[in-house]
Design a protein around this motif. Structure first.
Motif, PDB file in Angstrom:
ATOM      1  N   GLY A  83       0.783  -1.226   0.000  1.00  0.00           N
ATOM      2  CA  GLY A  83       0.000   0.000   0.000  1.00  0.00           C
ATOM      3  C   GLY A  83       0.814   1.274   0.000  1.00  0.00           C
ATOM      4  N   LEU A  84       2.138   1.137   0.038  1.00  0.00           N
ATOM      5  CA  LEU A  84       2.962   2.346  -0.029  1.00  0.00           C
ATOM      6  C   LEU A  84       3.522   2.461  -1.438  1.00  0.00           C
ATOM      7  CD1 LEU A  84       4.964   2.352   3.318  1.00  0.00           C
ATOM      8  CD2 LEU A  84       2.828   3.494   2.768  1.00  0.00           C
ATOM      9  N   GLY A  85       2.913   3.302  -2.252  1.00  0.00           N
ATOM     10  CA  GLY A  85       3.395   3.468  -3.613  1.00  0.00           C
ATOM     11  C   GLY A  85       4.511   4.477  -3.665  1.00  0.00           C
ATOM     12  N   SER A  86       5.098   4.631  -4.833  1.00  0.00           N
ATOM     13  CA  SER A  86       6.110   5.669  -4.957  1.00  0.00           C
ATOM     14  C   SER A  86       5.673   6.706  -5.973  1.00  0.00           C
ATOM     15  CB  SER A  86       7.467   5.066  -5.303  1.00  0.00           C
ATOM     16  OG  SER A  86       7.318   4.067  -6.275  1.00  0.00           O
ATOM     17  N   GLY A  87       4.390   7.026  -5.967  1.00  0.00           N
ATOM     18  CA  GLY A  87       3.884   8.160  -6.715  1.00  0.00           C
ATOM     19  C   GLY A  87       3.924   7.972  -8.222  1.00  0.00           C
ATOM     20  N   LEU A  88       4.267   9.055  -8.916  1.00  0.00           N
ATOM     21  CA  LEU A  88       4.224   9.022 -10.378  1.00  0.00           C
ATOM     22  C   LEU A  88       5.208   8.028 -10.965  1.00  0.00           C
ATOM     23  CD1 LEU A  88       3.730  12.806 -11.175  1.00  0.00           C
ATOM     24  CD2 LEU A  88       2.088  10.962 -11.498  1.00  0.00           C
ATOM     25  N   ARG A  89       6.235   7.649 -10.179  1.00  0.00           N
ATOM     26  CA  ARG A  89       7.187   6.652 -10.682  1.00  0.00           C
ATOM     27  C   ARG A  89       6.474   5.316 -10.935  1.00  0.00           C
ATOM     28  NH1 ARG A  89      11.570   6.569  -6.448  1.00  0.00           N
ATOM     29  NH2 ARG A  89      10.247   8.283  -5.763  1.00  0.00           N
ATOM     30  N   LEU A 132      -2.536   6.570 -11.427  1.00  0.00           N
ATOM     31  CA  LEU A 132      -2.872   6.166 -12.792  1.00  0.00           C
ATOM     32  C   LEU A 132      -4.137   6.837 -13.297  1.00  0.00           C
ATOM     33  CD1 LEU A 132      -2.195   2.340 -12.647  1.00  0.00           C
ATOM     34  CD2 LEU A 132      -1.244   3.910 -14.326  1.00  0.00           C
ATOM     35  N   PHE A 133      -5.115   7.042 -12.416  1.00  0.00           N
ATOM     36  CA  PHE A 133      -6.413   7.523 -12.903  1.00  0.00           C
ATOM     37  C   PHE A 133      -6.359   8.971 -13.388  1.00  0.00           C
ATOM     38  CE2 PHE A 133      -7.372   3.928 -10.094  1.00  0.00           C
ATOM     39  CZ  PHE A 133      -7.943   3.104 -11.047  1.00  0.00           C
ATOM     40  N   PRO A 134      -5.824   9.914 -12.584  1.00  0.00           N
ATOM     41  CA  PRO A 134      -5.688  11.263 -13.134  1.00  0.00           C
ATOM     42  C   PRO A 134      -4.782  11.313 -14.365  1.00  0.00           C
ATOM     43  CG  PRO A 134      -5.265  11.275 -10.762  1.00  0.00           C
ATOM     44  CD  PRO A 134      -5.448   9.849 -11.156  1.00  0.00           C
ATOM     45  N   VAL A 135      -3.704  10.546 -14.338  1.00  0.00           N
ATOM     46  CA  VAL A 135      -2.789  10.570 -15.483  1.00  0.00           C
ATOM     47  C   VAL A 135      -3.488  10.020 -16.729  1.00  0.00           C
ATOM     48  CG1 VAL A 135      -0.646   9.620 -16.417  1.00  0.00           C
ATOM     49  CG2 VAL A 135      -0.700  10.475 -14.078  1.00  0.00           C
ATOM     50  N   ALA A 136      -4.260   8.959 -16.556  1.00  0.00           N
ATOM     51  CA  ALA A 136      -4.993   8.402 -17.701  1.00  0.00           C
ATOM     52  C   ALA A 136      -5.972   9.428 -18.263  1.00  0.00           C
ATOM     53  CB  ALA A 136      -5.731   7.129 -17.294  1.00  0.00           C
ATOM     54  N   SER A 137      -6.618  10.202 -17.374  1.00  0.00           N
ATOM     55  CA  SER A 137      -7.556  11.235 -17.842  1.00  0.00           C
ATOM     56  C   SER A 137      -6.856  12.243 -18.737  1.00  0.00           C
ATOM     57  CB  SER A 137      -8.170  11.984 -16.661  1.00  0.00           C
ATOM     58  OG  SER A 137      -8.857  11.101 -15.826  1.00  0.00           O
ATOM     59  N   VAL A 138      -5.637  12.617 -18.343  1.00  0.00           N
ATOM     60  CA  VAL A 138      -4.903  13.595 -19.145  1.00  0.00           C
ATOM     61  C   VAL A 138      -4.550  12.986 -20.509  1.00  0.00           C
ATOM     62  CG1 VAL A 138      -2.802  14.987 -19.278  1.00  0.00           C
ATOM     63  CG2 VAL A 138      -4.021  14.793 -17.114  1.00  0.00           C
ATOM     64  N   TRP A 139      -4.187  11.713 -20.512  1.00  0.00           N
ATOM     65  CA  TRP A 139      -3.861  11.057 -21.788  1.00  0.00           C
ATOM     66  C   TRP A 139      -5.087  10.956 -22.698  1.00  0.00           C
ATOM     67  CZ3 TRP A 139       0.455  10.228 -24.259  1.00  0.00           C
ATOM     68  CH2 TRP A 139       1.654  10.203 -23.533  1.00  0.00           C
ATOM     69  N   VAL A 140      -6.225  10.639 -22.116  1.00  0.00           N
ATOM     70  CA  VAL A 140      -7.445  10.557 -22.915  1.00  0.00           C
ATOM     71  C   VAL A 140      -7.715  11.908 -23.578  1.00  0.00           C
ATOM     72  CG1 VAL A 140      -9.962  10.313 -22.782  1.00  0.00           C
ATOM     73  CG2 VAL A 140      -8.494   8.684 -21.596  1.00  0.00           C
ATOM     74  N   SER A 141      -7.532  12.979 -22.803  1.00  0.00           N
ATOM     75  CA  SER A 141      -7.756  14.310 -23.349  1.00  0.00           C
ATOM     76  C   SER A 141      -6.745  14.628 -24.449  1.00  0.00           C
ATOM     77  CB  SER A 141      -7.660  15.361 -22.255  1.00  0.00           C
ATOM     78  OG  SER A 141      -8.482  14.994 -21.183  1.00  0.00           O
ATOM     79  N   ALA A 142      -5.547  14.111 -24.297  1.00  0.00           N
ATOM     80  CA  ALA A 142      -4.534  14.320 -25.334  1.00  0.00           C
ATOM     81  C   ALA A 142      -4.961  13.628 -26.630  1.00  0.00           C
ATOM     82  CB  ALA A 142      -3.181  13.801 -24.864  1.00  0.00           C
ATOM     83  N   VAL A 143      -5.592  12.458 -26.505  1.00  0.00           N
ATOM     84  CA  VAL A 143      -6.091  11.770 -27.700  1.00  0.00           C
ATOM     85  C   VAL A 143      -7.196  12.596 -28.357  1.00  0.00           C
ATOM     86  CG1 VAL A 143      -7.278   9.711 -28.547  1.00  0.00           C
ATOM     87  CG2 VAL A 143      -5.462   9.489 -26.842  1.00  0.00           C
ATOM     88  N   HIS A 144      -8.064  13.182 -27.530  1.00  0.00           N
ATOM     89  CA  HIS A 144      -9.134  14.024 -28.075  1.00  0.00           C
ATOM     90  C   HIS A 144      -8.600  15.308 -28.672  1.00  0.00           C
ATOM     91  CE1 HIS A 144     -12.317  11.991 -25.380  1.00  0.00           C
ATOM     92  NE2 HIS A 144     -12.079  11.324 -26.483  1.00  0.00           N
ATOM     93  N   LEU A 150      -1.762   1.601 -17.743  1.00  0.00           N
ATOM     94  CA  LEU A 150      -2.133   2.960 -18.153  1.00  0.00           C
ATOM     95  C   LEU A 150      -2.719   2.942 -19.565  1.00  0.00           C
ATOM     96  CD1 LEU A 150      -2.111   6.011 -17.569  1.00  0.00           C
ATOM     97  CD2 LEU A 150       0.173   6.088 -18.550  1.00  0.00           C
ATOM     98  N   LYS A 151      -2.038   2.204 -20.436  1.00  0.00           N
ATOM     99  CA  LYS A 151      -2.496   2.105 -21.825  1.00  0.00           C
ATOM    100  C   LYS A 151      -3.918   1.527 -21.878  1.00  0.00           C
ATOM    101  CE  LYS A 151      -1.003  -1.195 -24.671  1.00  0.00           C
ATOM    102  NZ  LYS A 151       0.042  -2.052 -25.279  1.00  0.00           N
ATOM    103  N   LEU A 152      -4.159   0.478 -21.098  1.00  0.00           N
ATOM    104  CA  LEU A 152      -5.479  -0.155 -21.115  1.00  0.00           C
ATOM    105  C   LEU A 152      -6.551   0.747 -20.524  1.00  0.00           C
ATOM    106  CD1 LEU A 152      -4.633  -3.833 -20.109  1.00  0.00           C
ATOM    107  CD2 LEU A 152      -5.131  -2.932 -22.372  1.00  0.00           C
ATOM    108  N   LEU A 153      -6.187   1.506 -19.501  1.00  0.00           N
ATOM    109  CA  LEU A 153      -7.157   2.427 -18.901  1.00  0.00           C
ATOM    110  C   LEU A 153      -7.551   3.519 -19.892  1.00  0.00           C
ATOM    111  CD1 LEU A 153      -5.760   2.859 -15.267  1.00  0.00           C
ATOM    112  CD2 LEU A 153      -7.864   1.703 -15.936  1.00  0.00           C
TER     113      LEU A 153
END
Ligand code: ADP
Ligand code: MG
Lengths: 293, 241
Positions: A13-19, A125-137, A28-31
């Protein structure tokens, strides 16, 4: 998450953030793909909506501001902006990208609450995926913009293209940082969404999307103008103007002073600072996501 | 044998009443902080559990005794207020069937997505895809959107993905009661096979006969405390009494 050696005890449960996001690039790609598939499922026009919405928006603004309020240069209005349509649209596409990215990133944690409270995964992953989706749009809008530019006689040099990449990067980073911040805050206070909506409305007008930066400088004076300029979205929009609009004009239009020597680095620095702040806040709050959702 | 899971003296408090809006919080402040903005209670209290690699453990207890909460701490979904949790190797949870399944995606897309969510790499999902589909008995429906699946099919596919993630530690929460009889038996066979292969299992189930068959050890929770920790038969007897 991927490379846990079976010989060591680790604290779950201890992640290392954006890394972690970089390590989970497959997920990320699948999301991102899921989001795109789900969004356009059952809509006849599909991805075409990505053209229609900004298209309508553009026409409305162009007629209201360019024609009625006289921002477009014409024989009767020589002080207006040359190729105002290109000027306007190059700013709009960037603002659209920012609005969509931040709006969706801010909701992404709550929207994926069901998953987050059951399975551990890097939640960034979720906020980052949102930004990627917007980049596709963003991409189809970019295609329309480039088409418009070419019709208007666009012949950019390499440096101008680089400016577009920098502008996009600055705004994308800002959306990621604010998305992490508001995405996490939204778990605790659902009204943060409204705050984001307000912020997005302000963002559209706090940058020279509809009007020229020179109008702001005249009214504000050098001190406040510097504050206005430090906004990464403003810098991004101006870089886009430099990349897409400026090469379609006769080159007599003034660009904001020190755009490259001062403001580009400032924009990048502010965006990176916001990413750091967003990431910090996110990590402080994420330990309690599962129980608060 | 080394420990696969070390839960050391953890406590977890939850709030009973939530404040979800800034307005409520402000009103509470303005009114001179009358009343509690949030009431708290212990969902886990000073819980210490060590589980060795290869052990099969049942978590028993009445509804609300903290079983799911303990599993969530082991999987890392929740962090304890005090104390520490350590695990060895990859932990996969079947905390709830089909968490991470999206109804509008096909079975195939969901296998990839769920596999990645449970920590599989792209290559691993590709390599195991045929096995996953075969085990789930979904057959030609794999390219149908999951929302058209029966709840049994849904469960089978989700379970199949989860068992194929090949973790060292497997957490199973109340999922064995769903699905039809033959598939249930297949799941149980699979779980027993995992146990024979030396995987660590932590199982929550209301089917006491079933857990008596699968598990050697039983831990009985009551109001967030460990009331008993020992052989499964004693634990079941205690719960039944
Ligand atoms: N996120 C949460 N917020 C507040 N209370 C919770 C939360 N999750 C669980 N609880 C409460 O904690 C207690 C233990 O829950 P749980 O671990 O799900 O019990 P079990 O799985 O043994 O039935 C219950 O009283 C439940 O209502
Ligand atoms: Mg439970």
């Amino acid at each position: 998450m991927s490379a846990i050696s079976p010989s060591e005890l680790t604290t779950p449960g201890l992640g290392s953030g954006l890394r972690d996001v970089r390590q989970s690039s497959f997920l990320l790609k699948l999301l991102v793909r899921k989001e795109l598939k789900v969004r356009y499922r059952g809509s006849v026009l599909g991805l075409l909506w990505s053209y229609v919405k900004p298209g309508v928006q553009f026409v409305v603004f162009y007629v209201a501001l360019g024609v009625f309020l006289g921002l477009e240069r014409s024989p009767r209005n020589p002080d207006g902006l040359a190729n105002y349509a290109v000027y306007l649209f190059s700013g709009i596409v960037l603002i659209n990208f920012f609005s969509e990215a931040l709006g969706n990133a801010a909701r992404s944690i709550v929207n994926n609450g069901n998953l987050i409270k059951k399975i551990y995964l890097p939640r960034e992953l979720f906020p980052v995926a949102s930004v990627w989706v917007s980049a596709v749009h963003f991409f189809p809008q970019l295609v329309v913009l480039v088409a418009g530019c070419i019709i208007a006689g666009w012949q950019p040099n390499f440096f101008q293209l680089l400016a577009a990449v920098a502008g996009f990067l600055i705004v994308g980073l800002l959306a990621t940082g604010l998305g992490l911040l508001f995405g996490a805050a939204n778990v605790y206070f659902r009204d943060s969404e409204n705050l984001v909506d307000m912020l997005l409305m302000v963002a559209t007008w706090a940058s020279p999307v509809m009007y020229a930066w020179t109008m702001v400088q005249e009214k504000l004076g050098p001190g406040w103008f510097a504050v206005y300029q430090a906004n990464p979205i403003t810098i991004g929009v101006e870089l886009f103007h430099y990349a897409f609009w400026f090469p379609t004009t006769d080159g007599s239009a003034a660009m904001p002073p020190d755009l490259f020597s001062v403001w580009l680095p400032v924009g990048l620095a502010v965006s990176l600072a916001v990413v750091t702040l967003g990431q910090f806040t996110f990590r402080r709050l994420e330990g309690r996501f599962a129980q608060e959702l | 044998m080394v420990n696969a899971i070390e839960v050391s003296n953890i406590s977890k408090q939850f709030v009973l009443r939530h404040t979800r809006s800034i307005k409520e919080a402000v009103v509470w402040l303005v009114k001179g902080r009358k009343g509690d903005l949030s009431e708290k209670f212990h969902a886990l209290k000073n819980v210490t559990v060590e589980i060795k690699t290869g052990e099969t453990v049942a978590l028993l207890g009445l509804n609300g005794s903290g079983k799911s909460t303990l599993l969530k701490h082991i999987s890392g979904v929740m962090l304890p207020d005090t104390g520490s949790v350590k695990t060895r190797g990859r932990v996969a949870g079947l905390i709830e069937v089909g968490a991470g399944f999206h109804p509008d995606l096909s079975g195939r897309d969901n296998v990839f997505l769920n596999g990645a969510i449970l920590g599989m790499t792209e290559q691993q999902v590709k390599d195991r895809f045929d096995d996953i589909v075969e085990f789930s008995e979904i057959g030609q429906f794999i390219d149908t959107e999951v929302k058209f699946y029966s709840s049994g099919m849904y469960l089978r596919l989700a379970f199949s993905v989860a068992v194929h993630t090949d973790p060292e530690v497997f957490l199973i929460d109340e999922i064995l009661a769903v699905g039809d009889e033959p598939f249930q038996r297949k799941c149980i066979d699979k779980i027993q096979e995992l146990a024979r292969d030396g995987k660590t299992l932590v199982v929550v189930s209301h089917d006491l006969d079933l857990v008596s068959r699968i598990c050697e050890r039983g831990i009985l929770l009551e109001h967030g405390n460990v009331k008993f920790d020992g052989s499964i038969h004693e634990a079941v007897a205690l719960l039944r009494s």
